[in-house]
Design a protein around this motif. Structure first.
Motif, PDB file in Angstrom:
ATOM      1  N   ARG A 142       0.816  -1.213   0.000  1.00 42.09           N
ATOM      2  CA  ARG A 142       0.000   0.000   0.000  1.00 42.09           C
ATOM      3  C   ARG A 142       0.856   1.273   0.000  1.00 42.09           C
ATOM      4  O   ARG A 142       0.314   2.376  -0.096  1.00 42.09           O
ATOM      5  CB  ARG A 142      -0.914   0.011   1.233  1.00 42.09           C
ATOM      6  CG  ARG A 142      -1.843  -1.192   1.329  1.00 42.09           C
ATOM      7  CD  ARG A 142      -2.837  -1.232   0.192  1.00 42.09           C
ATOM      8  NE  ARG A 142      -3.717  -2.374   0.267  1.00 42.09           N
ATOM      9  CZ  ARG A 142      -4.824  -2.432   1.013  1.00 42.09           C
ATOM     10  NH1 ARG A 142      -5.165  -1.394   1.758  1.00 42.09           N
ATOM     11  NH2 ARG A 142      -5.560  -3.515   1.017  1.00 42.09           N
ATOM     12  N   VAL A 143       2.164   1.104   0.144  1.00 42.60           N
ATOM     13  CA  VAL A 143       3.067   2.257   0.201  1.00 42.60           C
ATOM     14  C   VAL A 143       3.438   2.694  -1.219  1.00 42.60           C
ATOM     15  O   VAL A 143       3.822   1.871  -2.050  1.00 42.60           O
ATOM     16  CB  VAL A 143       4.341   1.934   0.992  1.00 42.60           C
ATOM     17  CG1 VAL A 143       5.310   3.109   0.973  1.00 42.60           C
ATOM     18  CG2 VAL A 143       3.991   1.555   2.431  1.00 42.60           C
ATOM     19  N   GLU A 144       3.314   3.973  -1.491  1.00 44.53           N
ATOM     20  CA  GLU A 144       3.721   4.530  -2.778  1.00 44.53           C
ATOM     21  C   GLU A 144       5.050   5.255  -2.614  1.00 44.53           C
ATOM     22  O   GLU A 144       5.238   6.020  -1.673  1.00 44.53           O
ATOM     23  CB  GLU A 144       2.664   5.495  -3.304  1.00 44.53           C
ATOM     24  CG  GLU A 144       1.315   4.844  -3.586  1.00 44.53           C
ATOM     25  CD  GLU A 144       0.310   5.843  -4.130  1.00 44.53           C
ATOM     26  OE1 GLU A 144       0.723   6.989  -4.458  1.00 44.53           O
ATOM     27  OE2 GLU A 144      -0.882   5.491  -4.212  1.00 44.53           O
ATOM     28  N   GLY A 149       7.506  14.996  -4.473  1.00 43.48           N
ATOM     29  CA  GLY A 149       6.199  15.078  -3.840  1.00 43.48           C
ATOM     30  C   GLY A 149       6.313  15.172  -2.336  1.00 43.48           C
ATOM     31  O   GLY A 149       7.366  15.501  -1.793  1.00 43.48           O
ATOM     32  N   SER A 150       5.221  14.849  -1.669  1.00 35.44           N
ATOM     33  CA  SER A 150       5.173  14.928  -0.215  1.00 35.44           C
ATOM     34  C   SER A 150       5.178  13.530   0.373  1.00 35.44           C
ATOM     35  O   SER A 150       4.974  12.533  -0.319  1.00 35.44           O
ATOM     36  CB  SER A 150       3.917  15.679   0.228  1.00 35.44           C
ATOM     37  OG  SER A 150       2.759  15.007  -0.250  1.00 35.44           O
ATOM     38  N   GLY A 151       5.414  13.468   1.656  1.00 34.05           N
ATOM     39  CA  GLY A 151       5.447  12.188   2.345  1.00 34.05           C
ATOM     40  C   GLY A 151       6.666  12.078   3.232  1.00 34.05           C
ATOM     41  O   GLY A 151       7.343  13.072   3.524  1.00 34.05           O
ATOM     42  N   ALA A 176      14.363   5.086  11.057  1.00 33.53           N
ATOM     43  CA  ALA A 176      13.562   3.875  10.954  1.00 33.53           C
ATOM     44  C   ALA A 176      13.553   3.368   9.511  1.00 33.53           C
ATOM     45  O   ALA A 176      13.879   4.108   8.582  1.00 33.53           O
ATOM     46  CB  ALA A 176      12.131   4.153  11.417  1.00 33.53           C
ATOM     47  N   THR A 177      13.187   2.113   9.330  1.00 38.28           N
ATOM     48  CA  THR A 177      13.094   1.556   7.981  1.00 38.28           C
ATOM     49  C   THR A 177      11.633   1.373   7.591  1.00 38.28           C
ATOM     50  O   THR A 177      10.758   1.176   8.455  1.00 38.28           O
ATOM     51  CB  THR A 177      13.813   0.200   7.870  1.00 38.28           C
ATOM     52  OG1 THR A 177      13.239  -0.725   8.811  1.00 38.28           O
ATOM     53  CG2 THR A 177      15.294   0.356   8.130  1.00 38.28           C
ATOM     54  N   LEU A 178      11.381   1.436   6.306  1.00 33.67           N
ATOM     55  CA  LEU A 178      10.046   1.245   5.758  1.00 33.67           C
ATOM     56  C   LEU A 178      10.157   0.352   4.531  1.00 33.67           C
ATOM     57  O   LEU A 178      11.031   0.549   3.689  1.00 33.67           O
ATOM     58  CB  LEU A 178       9.422   2.598   5.393  1.00 33.67           C
ATOM     59  CG  LEU A 178       8.033   2.570   4.739  1.00 33.67           C
ATOM     60  CD1 LEU A 178       7.176   3.725   5.254  1.00 33.67           C
ATOM     61  CD2 LEU A 178       8.138   2.647   3.219  1.00 33.67           C
ATOM     62  N   ASP A 179       9.285  -0.636   4.443  1.00 32.38           N
ATOM     63  CA  ASP A 179       9.280  -1.554   3.305  1.00 32.38           C
ATOM     64  C   ASP A 179       8.147  -1.184   2.351  1.00 32.38           C
ATOM     65  O   ASP A 179       7.027  -0.863   2.777  1.00 32.38           O
ATOM     66  CB  ASP A 179       9.092  -2.995   3.771  1.00 32.38           C
ATOM     67  CG  ASP A 179      10.289  -3.511   4.537  1.00 32.38           C
ATOM     68  OD1 ASP A 179      11.420  -3.184   4.132  1.00 32.38           O
ATOM     69  OD2 ASP A 179      10.106  -4.220   5.530  1.00 32.38           O
ATOM     70  N   VAL A 197      13.618   9.191  -1.982  1.00 32.23           N
ATOM     71  CA  VAL A 197      12.213   9.000  -2.335  1.00 32.23           C
ATOM     72  C   VAL A 197      11.325   9.544  -1.224  1.00 32.23           C
ATOM     73  O   VAL A 197      11.781   9.806  -0.106  1.00 32.23           O
ATOM     74  CB  VAL A 197      11.887   7.505  -2.565  1.00 32.23           C
ATOM     75  CG1 VAL A 197      12.579   6.979  -3.818  1.00 32.23           C
ATOM     76  CG2 VAL A 197      12.266   6.673  -1.353  1.00 32.23           C
ATOM     77  N   TYR A 198      10.051   9.697  -1.568  1.00 32.30           N
ATOM     78  CA  TYR A 198       9.033  10.141  -0.612  1.00 32.30           C
ATOM     79  C   TYR A 198       7.954   9.069  -0.540  1.00 32.30           C
ATOM     80  O   TYR A 198       7.374   8.694  -1.563  1.00 32.30           O
ATOM     81  CB  TYR A 198       8.452  11.492  -1.032  1.00 32.30           C
ATOM     82  CG  TYR A 198       9.496  12.591  -1.050  1.00 32.30           C
ATOM     83  CD1 TYR A 198       9.733  13.364   0.084  1.00 32.30           C
ATOM     84  CD2 TYR A 198      10.256  12.822  -2.182  1.00 32.30           C
ATOM     85  CE1 TYR A 198      10.708  14.361   0.078  1.00 32.30           C
ATOM     86  CE2 TYR A 198      11.237  13.813  -2.199  1.00 32.30           C
ATOM     87  CZ  TYR A 198      11.456  14.573  -1.069  1.00 32.30           C
ATOM     88  OH  TYR A 198      12.429  15.547  -1.076  1.00 32.30           O
ATOM     89  N   ALA A 199       7.721   8.574   0.661  1.00 32.58           N
ATOM     90  CA  ALA A 199       6.766   7.486   0.872  1.00 32.58           C
ATOM     91  C   ALA A 199       5.438   8.041   1.377  1.00 32.58           C
ATOM     92  O   ALA A 199       5.403   8.881   2.276  1.00 32.58           O
ATOM     93  CB  ALA A 199       7.323   6.477   1.867  1.00 32.58           C
ATOM     94  N   SER A 200       4.361   7.571   0.785  1.00 27.66           N
ATOM     95  CA  SER A 200       3.030   7.994   1.215  1.00 27.66           C
ATOM     96  C   SER A 200       2.041   6.861   0.959  1.00 27.66           C
ATOM     97  O   SER A 200       2.384   5.852   0.329  1.00 27.66           O
ATOM     98  CB  SER A 200       2.591   9.251   0.457  1.00 27.66           C
ATOM     99  OG  SER A 200       2.510   8.993  -0.938  1.00 27.66           O
ATOM    100  N   TRP A 201       0.829   7.026   1.467  1.00 34.06           N
ATOM    101  CA  TRP A 201      -0.215   6.027   1.238  1.00 34.06           C
ATOM    102  C   TRP A 201      -1.574   6.679   1.437  1.00 34.06           C
ATOM    103  O   TRP A 201      -1.704   7.734   2.057  1.00 34.06           O
ATOM    104  CB  TRP A 201      -0.062   4.842   2.191  1.00 34.06           C
ATOM    105  CG  TRP A 201       0.050   5.210   3.639  1.00 34.06           C
ATOM    106  CD1 TRP A 201      -0.948   5.505   4.506  1.00 34.06           C
ATOM    107  CD2 TRP A 201       1.273   5.325   4.396  1.00 34.06           C
ATOM    108  NE1 TRP A 201      -0.446   5.798   5.752  1.00 34.06           N
ATOM    109  CE2 TRP A 201       0.906   5.691   5.708  1.00 34.06           C
ATOM    110  CE3 TRP A 201       2.624   5.134   4.080  1.00 34.06           C
ATOM    111  CZ2 TRP A 201       1.856   5.887   6.711  1.00 34.06           C
ATOM    112  CZ3 TRP A 201       3.560   5.333   5.075  1.00 34.06           C
ATOM    113  CH2 TRP A 201       3.185   5.698   6.373  1.00 34.06           C
TER     114      TRP A 201
END
Length: 211
Positions: A142-144, A149-151, A176-179, A197-201
């Motif tokens: 579900r992570v983009e 961009g934002s995130g 922290a880490t994000l998958d 990168v920028y992570a958002s959902w």
């Protein structure tokens, strides 16, 4: 299986029945178990530590910890709406960050998370204990990830190629880490190790979980 089924029992207990099989045979046998169960109309209770297998062969799943049942439901219910951090991380993969303050914005919740290093969204309507610790959980698929961009800002630390998909491990600015999991776009995939990168959902993709 034949010796057990010939007596037509009302309930059949299968304890790690496919543990010794290789991947392809295991997948084939999973579908055969589902076919047999439907054809014969028997109740199968299957004990397994393979989360993918549990979701493939089950109509209902029970997650247990130290002899206590934590959640029971259909595979979709347990996977999409886990009731705790343990369930979210046990069934499939999940990014889990401790939450802080919550602000409501329409039908959405804005959660401040020091662990994630910024503000993250979640759907309104999840119930957590007042004044208690809580966590935000979002599945990798579900992570983009976008280069602009934002995130949550971070850097791609690791990329795993898995044929149909690519698994990204992102080191956020907070440490922290994000998958994240993306469908394999082949030559069109523009993300590489070392990229910022920028992570958002989408808000509905995240849940608030109690301990």
């Amino acid at each position: 299986m034949a010796r057990a089924l010939v007596k037509r029992p009302k309930v059949l207990l299968l304890d790690e029945p496919l543990g010794a099989l290789d991947k392809n045979l295991r997948t084939e046998t999973q579908h055969e178990l589902v076919r047999l169960q439907r054809e014969l109309g028997l109740t199968f209770i299957i004990v397994t530590h393979d989360q993918h297998e549990a979701m493939t062969v089950s109509s209902r799943i029970a997650i247990m910890r130290q002899g206590k049942v934590l959640q029971i439901g259909s595979p979709a219910e347990v996977y999409e709406t886990p009731v705790s951090r343990y369930v979210a991380k046990f069934l499939g993969e999940a990014n889990v960050f401790e939450g802080g303050t919550i602000r409501r914005s329409g039908n959405e919740l804005m959660v401040e998370s020091a662990e994630a290093g910024g503000s993250v969204f979640a759907a309104a309507g999840d119930h957590i204990a007042a004044n208690g610790r809580f966590w935000v959980s979002v599945r990798p698929e579900r992570v983009e990830l976008n280069k602009q961009g934002s995130g949550l800002e971070g850097m791609i630390e690791q990329l795993s190629y898995a044929g149909a998909g690519r698994h990204y491990r992102v080191r956020l600015k907070s440490g922290a880490t994000l998958d994240a999991l993306r469908v394999n776009l082949g030559a069109e995939d523009d993300l590489s190790v070392g990229d910022t990168v920028y992570a958002s959902w989408m808000p509905r993709a995240a849940r608030l979980l109690a301990d």
